[in-house]
Design a protein around this motif. Structure first.
Motif, PDB file in Angstrom:
ATOM      1  N   LEU A 155     -28.672 -25.000 -27.235  1.00 45.03           N
ATOM      2  CA  LEU A 155     -27.969 -25.832 -26.262  1.00 45.03           C
ATOM      3  C   LEU A 155     -26.605 -26.278 -26.788  1.00 45.03           C
ATOM      4  O   LEU A 155     -25.608 -26.283 -26.065  1.00 45.03           O
ATOM      5  CB  LEU A 155     -28.818 -27.058 -25.908  1.00 45.03           C
ATOM      6  N   ILE A 156     -26.567 -26.634 -28.059  1.00 41.84           N
ATOM      7  CA  ILE A 156     -25.319 -27.141 -28.638  1.00 41.84           C
ATOM      8  C   ILE A 156     -24.285 -26.030 -28.816  1.00 41.84           C
ATOM      9  O   ILE A 156     -23.085 -26.227 -28.549  1.00 41.84           O
ATOM     10  CB  ILE A 156     -25.600 -27.821 -29.996  1.00 41.84           C
ATOM     11  N   LEU A 157     -24.737 -24.855 -29.236  1.00 45.68           N
ATOM     12  CA  LEU A 157     -23.810 -23.800 -29.644  1.00 45.68           C
ATOM     13  C   LEU A 157     -23.498 -22.775 -28.553  1.00 45.68           C
ATOM     14  O   LEU A 157     -22.604 -21.948 -28.736  1.00 45.68           O
ATOM     15  CB  LEU A 157     -24.372 -23.072 -30.864  1.00 45.68           C
ATOM     16  N   SER A 158     -24.216 -22.792 -27.437  1.00 44.50           N
ATOM     17  CA  SER A 158     -23.991 -21.770 -26.419  1.00 44.50           C
ATOM     18  C   SER A 158     -22.554 -21.711 -25.903  1.00 44.50           C
ATOM     19  O   SER A 158     -22.076 -20.618 -25.549  1.00 44.50           O
ATOM     20  CB  SER A 158     -24.961 -21.969 -25.242  1.00 44.50           C
ATOM     21  N   PRO A 159     -21.805 -22.827 -25.843  1.00 40.60           N
ATOM     22  CA  PRO A 159     -20.400 -22.708 -25.415  1.00 40.60           C
ATOM     23  C   PRO A 159     -19.563 -21.786 -26.295  1.00 40.60           C
ATOM     24  O   PRO A 159     -18.557 -21.245 -25.826  1.00 40.60           O
ATOM     25  CB  PRO A 159     -19.889 -24.157 -25.487  1.00 40.60           C
ATOM     26  N   ALA A 160     -19.979 -21.593 -27.552  1.00 35.85           N
ATOM     27  CA  ALA A 160     -19.226 -20.693 -28.430  1.00 35.85           C
ATOM     28  C   ALA A 160     -19.330 -19.246 -27.974  1.00 35.85           C
ATOM     29  O   ALA A 160     -18.497 -18.414 -28.348  1.00 35.85           O
ATOM     30  CB  ALA A 160     -19.744 -20.825 -29.870  1.00 35.85           C
ATOM     31  N   LEU A 161     -20.340 -18.932 -27.154  1.00 33.35           N
ATOM     32  CA  LEU A 161     -20.537 -17.563 -26.677  1.00 33.35           C
ATOM     33  C   LEU A 161     -20.172 -17.390 -25.213  1.00 33.35           C
ATOM     34  O   LEU A 161     -19.763 -16.300 -24.798  1.00 33.35           O
ATOM     35  CB  LEU A 161     -22.004 -17.152 -26.871  1.00 33.35           C
ATOM     36  N   PHE A 162     -20.316 -18.449 -24.431  1.00 36.43           N
ATOM     37  CA  PHE A 162     -20.140 -18.321 -22.989  1.00 36.43           C
ATOM     38  C   PHE A 162     -18.954 -19.112 -22.453  1.00 36.43           C
ATOM     39  O   PHE A 162     -18.784 -19.227 -21.247  1.00 36.43           O
ATOM     40  CB  PHE A 162     -21.412 -18.771 -22.262  1.00 36.43           C
ATOM     41  N   GLY A 163     -18.153 -19.680 -23.337  1.00 39.34           N
ATOM     42  CA  GLY A 163     -16.983 -20.410 -22.881  1.00 39.34           C
ATOM     43  C   GLY A 163     -15.946 -19.485 -22.272  1.00 39.34           C
ATOM     44  O   GLY A 163     -16.021 -18.254 -22.372  1.00 39.34           O
ATOM     45  N   LYS A 164     -14.949 -20.068 -21.652  1.00 40.87           N
ATOM     46  CA  LYS A 164     -13.908 -19.303 -20.979  1.00 40.87           C
ATOM     47  C   LYS A 164     -13.174 -18.408 -21.975  1.00 40.87           C
ATOM     48  O   LYS A 164     -12.706 -18.860 -23.009  1.00 40.87           O
ATOM     49  CB  LYS A 164     -12.924 -20.255 -20.305  1.00 40.87           C
ATOM     50  N   GLY A 165     -13.115 -17.122 -21.654  1.00 33.79           N
ATOM     51  CA  GLY A 165     -12.399 -16.179 -22.503  1.00 33.79           C
ATOM     52  C   GLY A 165     -13.102 -15.844 -23.800  1.00 33.79           C
ATOM     53  O   GLY A 165     -12.471 -15.369 -24.746  1.00 33.79           O
ATOM     54  N   ARG A 166     -14.423 -16.075 -23.881  1.00 32.95           N
ATOM     55  CA  ARG A 166     -15.161 -15.838 -25.123  1.00 32.95           C
ATOM     56  C   ARG A 166     -16.251 -14.781 -24.965  1.00 32.95           C
ATOM     57  O   ARG A 166     -17.284 -14.850 -25.611  1.00 32.95           O
ATOM     58  CB  ARG A 166     -15.786 -17.141 -25.613  1.00 32.95           C
TER      59      ARG A 166
END
Length: 301
Positions: free
Chosen positions: A44-55
């Motif tokens: 939950l904490i780290l998923s933005p590192a993979l699914f963020g905009k332009g990532r």
């Protein structure tokens, strides 16, 4: 120096992990609960590192992440937690982190033709000698149970070493690697956790769940993985893994106030031997000198 600071922070978190995990797996929560908190919250904490905009990651990176999860994800945590449950926090901390740099050096030599410098061989020998001394001192408990615990921890050390070598050549960032490990491990864990009915959350107190959620889910799944990967990036796999062998010393110090485990003078001496081995094994490999280019009269400046 920056790499050493990242490694020091990693050692501190790892040292506390053995003590905190031992605290719960011998009381209310089980091994599977520890894994669920670690990887579920981490995902939950780290998923933005993979699914963020332009990532968006390439497909190959997801396959690479699955291998990372098999080596330093769910199987690793289950093996270490089993080893901690079958032995003790201090003895578990003396096996996995101590053997890991030795495995990393030897596997790197065999697979990638990276022969360690001579001082590292001396350091590896001191680490192994110190480990043998720690295991020989009052092993305690049932012999088969203890050996099973040591075998689980040794297997985890080998997996950790291979992960370290692969990550250092992967091109993934520390954050991406940590996120991939948590996501893939959660995907592997969920059907097993629900299907086997192994949850013990109902028997655990709210305080213990909160403690493990913070340490396993935030510090271990996110912070420690990122700091360790950062140390590997800056120091190299050999030096970073050798520094992690300081974890037995840190765990032994933390176990005194938290678990009431006071190391004997002989244990202190063997830990000092391990630290000496770490100092030798963590020396950076000298870089070859750049060839001098002779200038001739009239050559471009």
């Amino acid at each position: 120096m920056t790499g050493l600071l990242w490694a020091a922070l990693t050692v501190t978190i790892f040292s506390g992990w053995f003590v905190v995990t031992r605290f719960s797996v011998t009381r209310e929560l089980g091994i599977w609960d520890i894994a669920a908190l670690r990887f579920g919250i981490g995902a939950l904490i780290l998923s933005p590192a993979l699914f963020g905009k332009g990532r968006t990651l390439p497909r190959a990176a997801w396959g690479e992440g699955f291998v990372f999860a098999l080596l330093w994800g769910l199987p690793f945590v289950l093996l270490v937690a089993l080893g901690i449950q079958l032995t003790s926090a201090g003895r578990a901390a003396s096996v996995a982190p101590t053997l890991m740099p030795v495995f990393a050096g030897l596997i790197g030599w065999a697979m990638f033709r990276q022969r360690p410098i001579s001082s590292r061989f001396t350091g590896y020998a001191a680490i192994v000698a110190g480990l043998a001394g720690l295991l020989a001192i009052d092993p305690g408990g049932d012999g088969l149970r203890t050996m099973a615990g040591f075998a689980a921890l040794a297997a985890a050390a080998g997996m950790w070493a291979i992960y370290t070598l692969l990550f250092s050549r992967s091109g993934r960032t520390p954050m991406q690697a940590a996120a991939l490990i948590c996501l893939w491990s959660s995907a592997l864990l969920l059907p097993l956790y629900l299907g086997l009915g192994v949850s013990r959350f109902a028997q655990a107190s709210a305080g213990e769940i909160a403690l493990q959620a913070g340490y396993q889910g935030v510090l271990m799944s996110s912070v420690a993985v990122i700091t360790f990967n950062r140390a590997v990036s800056l120091l190299g796999a050999g030096a970073a893994t050798a520094i992690i062998a300081l974890v037995p010393a840190g765990a032994s110090l933390l176990a005194v106030p938290l678990l009431g485990e006071m190391p004997s003078p002989t244990e202190t001496a063997t830990i000092a031997l391990i630290i000496a081995g770490v100092v030798l094994a963590s020396r950076p490999t000298p870089k070859p000198a750049a060839p001098a280019i002779a200038r001739t009269e009239g050559s471009p400046q």
